[in-house]
Enzyme design. Structure first.
Site, PDB file in Angstrom:
ATOM      1  N   GLU A  53      -3.011  11.178  -4.662  1.00  0.00           N
ATOM      2  CA  GLU A  53      -1.706  11.696  -4.241  1.00  0.00           C
ATOM      3  C   GLU A  53      -0.647  10.768  -4.831  1.00  0.00           C
ATOM      4  O   GLU A  53      -0.681   9.563  -4.592  1.00  0.00           O
ATOM      5  CB  GLU A  53      -1.567  11.654  -2.720  1.00  0.00           C
ATOM      6  CG  GLU A  53      -2.655  12.368  -1.948  1.00  0.00           C
ATOM      7  CD  GLU A  53      -2.581  12.036  -0.462  1.00  0.00           C
ATOM      8  OE1 GLU A  53      -1.625  11.340  -0.050  1.00  0.00           O
ATOM      9  OE2 GLU A  53      -3.478  12.457   0.270  1.00  0.00           O
ATOM     10  N   ASP A  64       6.230   7.098   6.707  1.00  0.00           N
ATOM     11  CA  ASP A  64       5.680   5.915   6.046  1.00  0.00           C
ATOM     12  C   ASP A  64       6.008   4.622   6.776  1.00  0.00           C
ATOM     13  O   ASP A  64       7.129   4.423   7.244  1.00  0.00           O
ATOM     14  CB  ASP A  64       6.212   5.841   4.610  1.00  0.00           C
ATOM     15  CG  ASP A  64       5.769   7.029   3.780  1.00  0.00           C
ATOM     16  OD1 ASP A  64       4.579   7.359   3.863  1.00  0.00           O
ATOM     17  OD2 ASP A  64       6.599   7.624   3.089  1.00  0.00           O
TER      18      ASP A  64
END
Length: 272
Positions: A53, A64
């Site tokens: 990815e 994140d």
């Protein structure tokens, strides 16, 4: 099924046929530089990752944790653009022949243009997109263009997802289902936990034939082997990024991510 979504499906099916989970790595484009990021993506694919990815750096990465946020900040300050993300996809796929997806928040695609982005991702050899903040009920326009260009649409499910929502997501998605192993942001953790196993079970109970791949928290061979015991794929991101961040120079960083990819590849083969 057409385009590189078939390559993705075949890759995941081949891992299953070998009696193992697939190893899916994540690295952001443009980190530490655009060229350096391309080298890192190639390195993890060559060292044992089945799929990669490529992250599209975003200024507000809500999913994140601090490690990936740091890398995204470096990439953004370096001037990374969507064209650089697509170049990363193209060069990594052409060099290795393996499936490469883009992981991105919705806002950059919306601003760039859905038709433009899907067409250019397909032209770059991309296998699809992981869209962590795109609600399935608002995904019709994206899926229409993704299907036209032979791209997978990978949705994220979490332990908080109700069974009804899991069924909606597995019905709408393609490629695989990204199961977030626990509530919270990305990052390495001491344990992956029982929540991940239960989420995989509940996702499969919808009747989907999509592979269910687990991410958030896996950082070493033992954890990869644990998750490989119940998931179709093991997704690792922060651990790779941290190896690059901690390295004294880029050459050392490439050696470090190669080493980690090799260890994790052994881990996902632990039950073969």
């Amino acid at each position: 099924m057409s385009g590189n979504i078939r390559l993705l499906a075949d890759t995941l099916a081949a891992a299953k046929a070998e009696g193992r989970s697939a190893l899916i790595a994540y690295l952001p484009a443009g980190f530490p530089t655009v060229d350096g990021g391309i080298e890192a993506v190639k390195a993890v694919l060559e060292a044992g990752a089945d799929v990669v990815e490529v992250g599209l750096p975003h200024s507000d990465p809500v999913l994140d944790g601090p490690v990936i946020q740091t890398a995204d900040d470096i990439a953004l300050r370096g001037g990374v653009r969507i064209a650089d993300v697509l170049r990363t996809v193209r060069e990594a796929h052409e060099a290795t022949g393996k499936p490469v997806l883009v992981m991105t928040y919705w806002n950059p695609i919306d601003r760039y243009g859905v038709e433009r982005f899907t067409a250019e991702l397909a032209q770059a050899g991309g296998a699809g997109c992981i869209l962590p903040d795109l609600p399935v009920q608002e995904s019709g326009l994206w899926r229409e263009h993704a299907e036209k260009h032979g791209l997978a649409t990978v949705f994220v499910v979490a332990p908080s997802s109700r069974d009804e929502r899991l069924a909606q997501i597995t019905a709408a998605g393609s490629g695989f289902v990204y199961a977030a192993s626990l509530m919270g942001v990305t990052g390495t953790r001491e344990t992956v936990g029982a929540q991940a196993r239960d989420l995989v079970r509940r996702t499969r109970a919808t009747g989907t034939d999509l592979p269910v791949c687990v991410g958030l928290g896996v950082s070493n061979r033992a954890q990869a082997a644990e998750v490989a015991g119940f998931a179709d794929g093991v997704i690792v991101g922060s651990a790779f990024v941290k190896r690059l961040l901690d390295a004294p120079d880029h050459a050392a960083g490439l050696r470090a991510v190669r080493e980690l990819a090799g260890e994790l590849a052994q881990g996902v083969r632990g039950r073969a």
